[in-house]
Scaffold this motif. Structure first.
Motif, mmCIF file in Angstrom:
data_model
loop_
_atom_site.group_PDB
_atom_site.id
_atom_site.type_symbol
_atom_site.label_atom_id
_atom_site.label_comp_id
_atom_site.label_asym_id
_atom_site.label_seq_id
_atom_site.Cartn_x
_atom_site.Cartn_y
_atom_site.Cartn_z
ATOM 1 N N ALA A 188 -10.126 39.744 -48.036
ATOM 2 C CA ALA A 188 -9.048 39.481 -49.101
ATOM 3 C C ALA A 188 -7.747 38.501 -48.277
ATOM 4 C CB ALA A 188 -8.386 40.850 -49.647
ATOM 5 N N PHE A 189 -7.398 39.158 -47.150
ATOM 6 C CA PHE A 189 -6.205 38.260 -46.273
ATOM 7 C C PHE A 189 -6.937 36.921 -46.031
ATOM 8 C CE2 PHE A 189 -4.311 42.203 -44.000
ATOM 9 C CZ PHE A 189 -3.734 42.769 -45.510
ATOM 10 N N GLN A 190 -8.270 36.763 -45.687
ATOM 11 C CA GLN A 190 -8.710 35.381 -45.405
ATOM 12 C C GLN A 190 -8.671 34.604 -46.685
ATOM 13 O OE1 GLN A 190 -8.570 33.118 -43.332
ATOM 14 N NE2 GLN A 190 -10.319 33.573 -41.819
ATOM 15 N N ASN A 191 -9.416 35.120 -47.649
ATOM 16 C CA ASN A 191 -9.572 34.414 -49.015
ATOM 17 C C ASN A 191 -8.062 34.053 -49.542
ATOM 18 O OD1 ASN A 191 -12.207 34.314 -49.227
ATOM 19 N ND2 ASN A 191 -12.517 36.402 -49.791
ATOM 20 N N VAL A 192 -6.930 34.853 -49.429
ATOM 21 C CA VAL A 192 -5.699 34.453 -49.901
ATOM 22 C C VAL A 192 -5.055 33.425 -48.975
ATOM 23 C CG1 VAL A 192 -3.334 35.142 -49.907
ATOM 24 C CG2 VAL A 192 -5.271 36.767 -50.564
ATOM 25 N N ASN A 193 -5.232 33.306 -47.606
ATOM 26 C CA ASN A 193 -4.964 32.320 -46.768
ATOM 27 C C ASN A 193 -5.648 31.004 -46.933
ATOM 28 O OD1 ASN A 193 -2.861 33.570 -45.435
ATOM 29 N ND2 ASN A 193 -4.494 34.615 -43.857
ATOM 30 N N SER A 219 -10.080 27.217 -63.227
ATOM 31 C CA SER A 219 -10.822 28.323 -63.476
ATOM 32 C C SER A 219 -11.509 28.709 -62.076
ATOM 33 C CB SER A 219 -12.032 27.784 -64.492
ATOM 34 O OG SER A 219 -13.153 28.702 -64.442
ATOM 35 N N ASP A 220 -11.661 27.905 -60.995
ATOM 36 C CA ASP A 220 -11.993 28.226 -59.766
ATOM 37 C C ASP A 220 -11.051 29.151 -59.143
ATOM 38 O OD1 ASP A 220 -14.445 26.768 -59.758
ATOM 39 O OD2 ASP A 220 -13.242 24.941 -59.288
ATOM 40 N N ARG A 221 -9.938 28.914 -59.398
ATOM 41 C CA ARG A 221 -8.685 29.677 -58.762
ATOM 42 C C ARG A 221 -8.633 31.034 -59.435
ATOM 43 N NH1 ARG A 221 -3.678 28.674 -61.777
ATOM 44 N NH2 ARG A 221 -4.854 29.584 -63.225
ATOM 45 N N ASP A 222 -8.972 31.291 -60.597
ATOM 46 C CA ASP A 222 -8.865 32.349 -61.363
ATOM 47 C C ASP A 222 -9.957 33.281 -60.702
ATOM 48 O OD1 ASP A 222 -6.825 31.787 -62.767
ATOM 49 O OD2 ASP A 222 -7.849 31.221 -64.790
ATOM 50 N N GLU A 223 -11.173 32.743 -60.679
ATOM 51 C CA GLU A 223 -12.098 33.431 -60.006
ATOM 52 C C GLU A 223 -12.103 34.199 -58.757
ATOM 53 O OE1 GLU A 223 -15.784 35.378 -60.089
ATOM 54 O OE2 GLU A 223 -15.049 34.157 -61.741
ATOM 55 N N TRP A 224 -11.405 33.454 -57.877
ATOM 56 C CA TRP A 224 -10.943 33.732 -56.496
ATOM 57 C C TRP A 224 -9.813 34.794 -56.535
ATOM 58 C CZ3 TRP A 224 -13.693 33.504 -52.609
ATOM 59 C CH2 TRP A 224 -14.941 32.786 -52.396
ATOM 60 N N VAL A 225 -8.981 34.740 -57.515
ATOM 61 C CA VAL A 225 -8.071 35.698 -57.745
ATOM 62 C C VAL A 225 -8.645 36.969 -57.938
ATOM 63 C CG1 VAL A 225 -6.143 36.425 -59.335
ATOM 64 C CG2 VAL A 225 -6.122 34.099 -58.539
ATOM 65 N N ARG A 226 -9.658 36.885 -59.010
ATOM 66 C CA ARG A 226 -10.372 38.304 -59.254
ATOM 67 C C ARG A 226 -11.329 39.077 -57.912
ATOM 68 N NH1 ARG A 226 -11.177 35.332 -64.282
ATOM 69 N NH2 ARG A 226 -12.999 34.556 -63.543
ATOM 70 N N THR A 227 -11.655 37.867 -57.337
ATOM 71 C CA THR A 227 -12.445 38.551 -56.067
ATOM 72 C C THR A 227 -11.510 38.987 -55.153
ATOM 73 O OG1 THR A 227 -14.168 36.735 -56.314
ATOM 74 C CG2 THR A 227 -13.663 37.524 -54.278
ATOM 75 N N VAL A 264 -0.012 32.900 -56.315
ATOM 76 C CA VAL A 264 -1.236 32.030 -56.240
ATOM 77 C C VAL A 264 -1.758 31.824 -57.993
ATOM 78 C CG1 VAL A 264 -3.744 31.647 -55.774
ATOM 79 C CG2 VAL A 264 -1.966 32.312 -53.877
ATOM 80 N N ALA A 265 -1.935 33.225 -58.447
ATOM 81 C CA ALA A 265 -2.494 33.077 -59.714
ATOM 82 C C ALA A 265 -1.527 32.384 -60.993
ATOM 83 C CB ALA A 265 -2.648 34.826 -60.267
ATOM 84 N N LYS A 266 -0.164 32.348 -60.444
ATOM 85 C CA LYS A 266 0.552 31.496 -61.475
ATOM 86 C C LYS A 266 0.821 29.993 -61.030
ATOM 87 C CE LYS A 266 3.213 35.852 -62.247
ATOM 88 N NZ LYS A 266 4.326 36.379 -62.475
ATOM 89 N N THR A 267 0.367 29.677 -60.071
ATOM 90 C CA THR A 267 0.350 28.282 -59.400
ATOM 91 C C THR A 267 -0.646 27.538 -59.845
ATOM 92 O OG1 THR A 267 1.639 29.003 -57.399
ATOM 93 C CG2 THR A 267 0.869 26.917 -57.590
ATOM 94 N N PRO A 268 -0.671 26.293 -60.627
ATOM 95 C CA PRO A 268 -1.861 25.382 -60.938
ATOM 96 C C PRO A 268 -2.535 25.039 -59.744
ATOM 97 C CG PRO A 268 0.037 24.904 -62.205
ATOM 98 C CD PRO A 268 0.678 25.871 -61.291
ATOM 99 N N ALA A 269 -3.740 25.061 -59.993
ATOM 100 C CA ALA A 269 -4.705 24.735 -58.784
ATOM 101 C C ALA A 269 -4.297 23.325 -58.066
ATOM 102 C CB ALA A 269 -6.167 24.611 -59.020
ATOM 103 N N ALA A 270 -3.820 22.563 -58.955
ATOM 104 C CA ALA A 270 -3.677 21.199 -58.396
ATOM 105 C C ALA A 270 -2.557 21.247 -57.423
ATOM 106 C CB ALA A 270 -3.162 20.187 -59.289
ATOM 107 N N GLN A 271 -1.254 22.106 -57.510
ATOM 108 C CA GLN A 271 -0.118 22.304 -56.906
ATOM 109 C C GLN A 271 -0.579 23.151 -55.544
ATOM 110 O OE1 GLN A 271 3.350 24.064 -58.835
ATOM 111 N NE2 GLN A 271 2.978 22.622 -60.683
ATOM 112 N N LEU A 272 -1.677 23.940 -55.505
ATOM 113 C CA LEU A 272 -1.988 24.498 -54.442
ATOM 114 C C LEU A 272 -2.387 23.603 -53.204
ATOM 115 C CD1 LEU A 272 -4.198 27.378 -55.731
ATOM 116 C CD2 LEU A 272 -1.817 27.669 -54.782
ATOM 117 N N TYR A 273 -2.674 22.343 -53.607
ATOM 118 C CA TYR A 273 -3.050 21.184 -52.560
ATOM 119 C C TYR A 273 -1.934 20.476 -52.160
ATOM 120 C CZ TYR A 273 -8.103 21.792 -53.756
ATOM 121 O OH TYR A 273 -9.308 22.232 -53.990
ATOM 122 N N GLU A 274 -0.621 20.708 -52.742
ATOM 123 C CA GLU A 274 0.455 20.304 -52.642
ATOM 124 C C GLU A 274 1.600 20.997 -51.766
ATOM 125 O OE1 GLU A 274 1.966 18.933 -56.198
ATOM 126 O OE2 GLU A 274 0.378 17.379 -56.500
#
Length: 301
Positions: A188-193, A219-227, A264-274
């Motif tokens: 979990a720690f690694q996937n969040v990172n 949608s990909d982000r949401d799947e990782w959040v569930r994982t 992370v769940a509330k951040t648009p995936a595009a912004q995670l790249y920024e």
């Protein structure tokens, strides 16, 4: 700082070992305020051991994540540097001594807590994979992701578990729950990172740890959040089986990554790249205080 007792009665070795502990503590203080805070919540018999583990793996991670390259080492030289570090680590674990302060501290922890090459070699294998991917963009499929996460993170959780349980007795069933929990927490720690470091991993390191060479969608982000949420839930169930003087630290770290996951769940995936998602220091302190309060109300094992 509480140091691990020096081996034997030789004052020179004791002084050297205390210096090694200090060096490891400085590594975690420099590189991670979050894990540094969590280790302060550990009982004194665990605290320095976990710092020693963190320092060893951090140095290896820095070899492959840019420090060696910035120092002018090409891919071949980085591979050689990592191989040298692996050999020195394993040698120190056998003899209980190293001229490298960080490895000396780790070797003493490994020998006292039963950490062997069954855990260190998978970690170094994952670090080596990062060097192999340094020249071209590498997209990890599901199997490669699973192997990488086991080596880079789950085994670190298992190392810490060996620290916590070295003076403890647990049933086979309890050990199975604790082992699963340690692995899930590391994953979990690694996937969040991975999620919060998307910009750096993608642009600078040329790695796609979360699968595919394309950019993650919401949608990909949401799947990782569930994982990750499922992994954290699994890890939480194992905490009551830990010795009491380890629980507050583990709870605090888990709560921090849950807080990161919510952001992370509330951040648009595009912004995670920024930008890198962070939890403010006052919230970290509050989560740590809550972990201490919950643990204080529990019975000892």
């Amino acid at each position: 700082m509480t140091s691990i007792p020096s081996a034997g009665g030789d004052e020179s070795l004791g002084r050297f070992s205390r210096a090694a502990d200090t060096a490891s503590t400085e590594v975690i203080r420099t590189y991670s305020t979050s894990f540094g805070l969590a280790t302060k919540l550990l009982g004194s018999r665990h605290r320095q051991h976990v710092r020693n583990i963190y320092a060893m793996v951090r140095i290896a991670d820095e070899i492959v994540d840019g420090v060696a390259a910035q120092a002018g080492l090409d891919t071949s030289a980085q591979t050689e540097a990592l191989a040298s570090y692996v050999a020195a680590t394993h040698r120190s674990m056998v003899v209980g001594y190293s001229t490298d302060l960080i490895l000396h501290a780790f070797a003493r922890t490994a020998r006292e807590c039963g950490i062997g090459e069954d855990l260190t070699q998978p970690f170094f294998d994952s670090m080596g994979a990062d060097i192999a991917s340094a020249t071209d963009f590498t997209a990890y499929d599901a199997d490669a992701h699973e192997r990488y996460v086991y080596g880079s993170a789950e085994v670190v959780g298992l190392m810490c578990l060996r620290v916590f349980l070295r003076d403890e007795s647990r049933t086979e069933e309890e050990l199975a729950v604790l082992t699963h929990g340690a692995r899930q927490l590391g994953a979990a720690f690694q996937n969040v990172n991975f999620l919060r470091d998307l910009a750096d991993d993608t642009d600078r390191l040329q790695r796609g740890y979360l699968g595919g060479s394309g950019r993650l969608t919401d949608s990909d982000r949401d799947e990782w959040v569930r994982t990750v949420t499922a992994q954290l839930d699994d890890a939480r169930r194992s905490i009551p089986l830990l010795p009491k003087d380890a629980r507050a630290a583990v709870r605090s770290a888990l709560a921090l990554f849950e807080a990161l996951m919510r952001r992370v769940a509330k951040t648009p995936a595009a912004q995670l790249y920024e930008r890198r998602v962070r939890v403010p220091d006052p919230i970290k302190a509050l989560l740590a205080a809550r972990a201490v309060a919950v643990t204080a109300l529990e019975r000892d094992r």
